[in-house]
Design a protein around this motif. Structure first.
Motif, PDB file in Angstrom:
ATOM      1  N   PHE A 202      50.249   3.693  27.692  1.00  0.00           N
ATOM      2  CA  PHE A 202      49.528   2.918  26.685  1.00  0.00           C
ATOM      3  C   PHE A 202      49.975   3.307  25.274  1.00  0.00           C
ATOM      4  O   PHE A 202      50.306   4.461  25.007  1.00  0.00           O
ATOM      5  N   ASP A 203      49.977   2.322  24.376  1.00  0.00           N
ATOM      6  CA  ASP A 203      50.358   2.557  22.984  1.00  0.00           C
ATOM      7  C   ASP A 203      49.243   3.213  22.188  1.00  0.00           C
ATOM      8  O   ASP A 203      49.508   3.910  21.202  1.00  0.00           O
ATOM      9  N   GLY A 204      48.002   2.947  22.555  1.00  0.00           N
ATOM     10  CA  GLY A 204      46.854   3.477  21.830  1.00  0.00           C
ATOM     11  C   GLY A 204      45.602   3.260  22.654  1.00  0.00           C
ATOM     12  O   GLY A 204      45.669   2.960  23.849  1.00  0.00           O
ATOM     13  N   LYS A 205      44.458   3.372  21.980  1.00  0.00           N
ATOM     14  CA  LYS A 205      43.190   3.336  22.720  1.00  0.00           C
ATOM     15  C   LYS A 205      42.101   2.693  21.873  1.00  0.00           C
ATOM     16  O   LYS A 205      42.062   2.859  20.648  1.00  0.00           O
ATOM     17  N   SER A 206      41.198   1.984  22.545  1.00  0.00           N
ATOM     18  CA  SER A 206      40.027   1.421  21.889  1.00  0.00           C
ATOM     19  C   SER A 206      39.021   2.534  21.608  1.00  0.00           C
ATOM     20  O   SER A 206      38.875   3.473  22.401  1.00  0.00           O
ATOM     21  N   VAL A 207      38.306   2.420  20.486  1.00  0.00           N
ATOM     22  CA  VAL A 207      37.249   3.378  20.162  1.00  0.00           C
ATOM     23  C   VAL A 207      35.989   2.612  19.790  1.00  0.00           C
ATOM     24  O   VAL A 207      36.048   1.482  19.299  1.00  0.00           O
ATOM     25  N   ILE A 208      34.842   3.259  20.016  1.00  0.00           N
ATOM     26  CA  ILE A 208      33.561   2.624  19.740  1.00  0.00           C
ATOM     27  C   ILE A 208      32.728   3.396  18.738  1.00  0.00           C
ATOM     28  O   ILE A 208      31.594   3.013  18.457  1.00  0.00           O
ATOM     29  N   HIS A 209      33.297   4.472  18.186  1.00  0.00           N
ATOM     30  CA  HIS A 209      32.564   5.260  17.183  1.00  0.00           C
ATOM     31  C   HIS A 209      33.571   5.917  16.253  1.00  0.00           C
ATOM     32  O   HIS A 209      34.643   6.361  16.696  1.00  0.00           O
TER      33      HIS A 209
ATOM     34  N   LEU B  83      37.706   4.106   6.987  1.00  0.00           N
ATOM     35  CA  LEU B  83      38.147   4.867   8.152  1.00  0.00           C
ATOM     36  C   LEU B  83      39.645   4.708   8.407  1.00  0.00           C
ATOM     37  O   LEU B  83      40.284   3.810   7.881  1.00  0.00           O
ATOM     38  N   ASP B  84      40.170   5.573   9.276  1.00  0.00           N
ATOM     39  CA  ASP B  84      41.609   5.594   9.559  1.00  0.00           C
ATOM     40  C   ASP B  84      41.989   4.837  10.824  1.00  0.00           C
ATOM     41  O   ASP B  84      43.084   5.054  11.372  1.00  0.00           O
ATOM     42  N   ALA B  85      41.129   3.966  11.302  1.00  0.00           N
ATOM     43  CA  ALA B  85      41.487   3.149  12.464  1.00  0.00           C
ATOM     44  C   ALA B  85      42.649   2.231  12.093  1.00  0.00           C
ATOM     45  O   ALA B  85      42.708   1.698  10.978  1.00  0.00           O
ATOM     46  N   ASP B  86      43.566   2.037  13.036  1.00  0.00           N
ATOM     47  CA  ASP B  86      44.731   1.202  12.758  1.00  0.00           C
ATOM     48  C   ASP B  86      44.414  -0.288  12.817  1.00  0.00           C
ATOM     49  O   ASP B  86      45.099  -1.093  12.192  1.00  0.00           O
ATOM     50  N   LEU B  87      43.391  -0.650  13.592  1.00  0.00           N
ATOM     51  CA  LEU B  87      42.959  -2.045  13.688  1.00  0.00           C
ATOM     52  C   LEU B  87      41.448  -2.068  13.801  1.00  0.00           C
ATOM     53  O   LEU B  87      40.869  -1.344  14.617  1.00  0.00           O
ATOM     54  N   VAL B  88      40.810  -2.893  12.989  1.00  0.00           N
ATOM     55  CA  VAL B  88      39.366  -3.101  13.063  1.00  0.00           C
ATOM     56  C   VAL B  88      39.112  -4.389  13.847  1.00  0.00           C
ATOM     57  O   VAL B  88      39.710  -5.427  13.541  1.00  0.00           O
TER      58      VAL B  88
ATOM     59  N   GLN C 235      52.744  -0.055  16.962  1.00  0.00           N
ATOM     60  CA  GLN C 235      52.494   1.132  16.147  1.00  0.00           C
ATOM     61  C   GLN C 235      51.024   1.532  16.110  1.00  0.00           C
ATOM     62  O   GLN C 235      50.680   2.639  15.695  1.00  0.00           O
ATOM     63  N   PHE C 236      50.140   0.618  16.508  1.00  0.00           N
ATOM     64  CA  PHE C 236      48.705   0.912  16.461  1.00  0.00           C
ATOM     65  C   PHE C 236      48.356   2.009  17.465  1.00  0.00           C
ATOM     66  O   PHE C 236      48.830   2.014  18.603  1.00  0.00           O
ATOM     67  N   ARG C 237      47.486   2.919  17.025  1.00  0.00           N
ATOM     68  CA  ARG C 237      46.982   3.985  17.902  1.00  0.00           C
ATOM     69  C   ARG C 237      45.506   3.745  18.240  1.00  0.00           C
ATOM     70  O   ARG C 237      45.103   3.798  19.385  1.00  0.00           O
ATOM     71  N   SER C 238      44.689   3.483  17.228  1.00  0.00           N
ATOM     72  CA  SER C 238      43.245   3.349  17.417  1.00  0.00           C
ATOM     73  C   SER C 238      42.776   1.949  17.066  1.00  0.00           C
ATOM     74  O   SER C 238      43.099   1.414  16.003  1.00  0.00           O
ATOM     75  N   LEU C 239      42.000   1.360  17.987  1.00  0.00           N
ATOM     76  CA  LEU C 239      41.423   0.026  17.783  1.00  0.00           C
ATOM     77  C   LEU C 239      39.905   0.195  17.739  1.00  0.00           C
ATOM     78  O   LEU C 239      39.279   0.507  18.762  1.00  0.00           O
ATOM     79  N   LEU C 240      39.309   0.032  16.571  1.00  0.00           N
ATOM     80  CA  LEU C 240      37.874   0.270  16.392  1.00  0.00           C
ATOM     81  C   LEU C 240      37.086  -1.012  16.609  1.00  0.00           C
ATOM     82  O   LEU C 240      37.204  -1.963  15.840  1.00  0.00           O
ATOM     83  N   PHE C 241      36.262  -1.016  17.662  1.00  0.00           N
ATOM     84  CA  PHE C 241      35.335  -2.117  17.904  1.00  0.00           C
ATOM     85  C   PHE C 241      34.029  -1.851  17.170  1.00  0.00           C
ATOM     86  O   PHE C 241      33.484  -0.743  17.252  1.00  0.00           O
ATOM     87  N   LEU C 242      33.527  -2.856  16.466  1.00  0.00           N
ATOM     88  CA  LEU C 242      32.216  -2.720  15.840  1.00  0.00           C
ATOM     89  C   LEU C 242      31.520  -4.071  15.830  1.00  0.00           C
ATOM     90  O   LEU C 242      32.173  -5.118  15.742  1.00  0.00           O
TER      91      LEU C 242
END
Length: 272
Positions: A208-215, A32-37, A11-18
């Motif tokens: 792909f189910d979702g995508k990694s994001v960096i910002h 934030l609305d990221a599905d996974l931090v 179900q995850f769409r956005s994976l936020l890397f920080l």
């Protein structure tokens, strides 16, 4: 085997890397609305900050992220930091481990045993791509490491993703064969919403189910494109209601049980 809810990962769409070394980014991530931090202990953290980043990751997971799941990305098993990262994860309240530069199934097996968490495998080397089918058997999910993979393949910076097509398809194929989630790699440009949107559309077309994001600015676009549209949701509901079993005509095309299963999966991703 460590049990985990793979349906949740799908179900995850956005994976936020920080960076785990950045307290301001950690605090902002809670809003934030990221599905996974994903708290990063690897590339995003300077050598001199590794120890403090591990301590910050333990504290951040203890405080939580307003109910959102959280992962810690650790250095690869061959890194001198892996042992300390392993101890960090064991002390943390992270839901998942993200393991960098996975090349072999044994790395996943060992990481699961040592850290007692489901392991999301970063596939970002040629060997990892070629062994993806075997790696997927113990992984909780795949994340395409497109930056490292492009570099290792000798693809020029700015050349686009055509040279990655086989690798991306193989990552998705291996994930689906094992019944696990697969997430596309990051988009590096921060001021190109159109470019990000185009890459999201391409990634979804690959499966792909979702995508990694960096910002944080990338989250809304990723969430929108990787979520089913209202039109898709309505079409899925109509299909399910119309289906009577077996092959039949619906909205000008032939449908069968597999289309019903796809429609139910789409509704699950849409939250109902």
């Amino acid at each position: 085997m460590i049990p985990f809810d793979n349906s949740r990962l799908r179900q995850f769409r956005s994976l936020l890397f920080l960076p785990a070394s950045n307290p301001r980014a950690i605090e902002k991530a809670r809003t934030l609305d990221a599905d996974l931090v994903i708290l990063d202990l690897e590339d995003a953290v300077r050598e001199e900050d590794k120890d403090s980043a591990r301590a910050a990751a333990i504290e951040a997971t203890a405080q939580g992220f307003a109910g959102k799941p959280v992962a810690i990305r650790v250095n690869s098993k061959g890194s001198p930091h892996f042992g300390a990262d392993y101890a960090c994860v064991r002390k943390s309240k992270a839901d998942y481990v993200v393991l960098a530069k996975v090349d072999t199934p044994k790395e996943i097996h060992d990481a699961r045993s040592l850290m007692e968490r489901p392991v999301m495998a970063m596939i970002e080397t040629p060997r990892g791509v070629l062994d993806a089918v075997a790696i997927a058997r113990d992984a909780a999910a795949f994340i395409a490491g497109t930056n490292d993979l492009s570099a290792s393949l000798g693809i020029p910076d700015g050349a686009g993703r055509s040279g990655l097509a086989y690798a991306l398809q193989r990552i998705v194929l291996a994930a689906r064969a094992a019944g696990i989630a697969a997430f596309d790699g990051v988009y590096n440009r921060l001021e190109s919403d159109e470019g990000l949107a185009a890459e999201c559309v391409e990634g979804r077309a690959y499966g792909f189910d979702g995508k990694s994001v960096i910002h944080p600015s990338q989250i809304a676009t990723v969430n929108r494109i990787f979520a089913p549209s209202p039109q898709e949701v309505e079409a899925a509901r109509r299909l399910i209601e119309a289906a009577g079993g077996g092959a039949e005509r619906h909205d000008g095309r032939m449908i069968e049980d597999l289309h019903v299963a796809q429609a139910r999966a789409l509704l699950a991703k849409a939250g109902g």
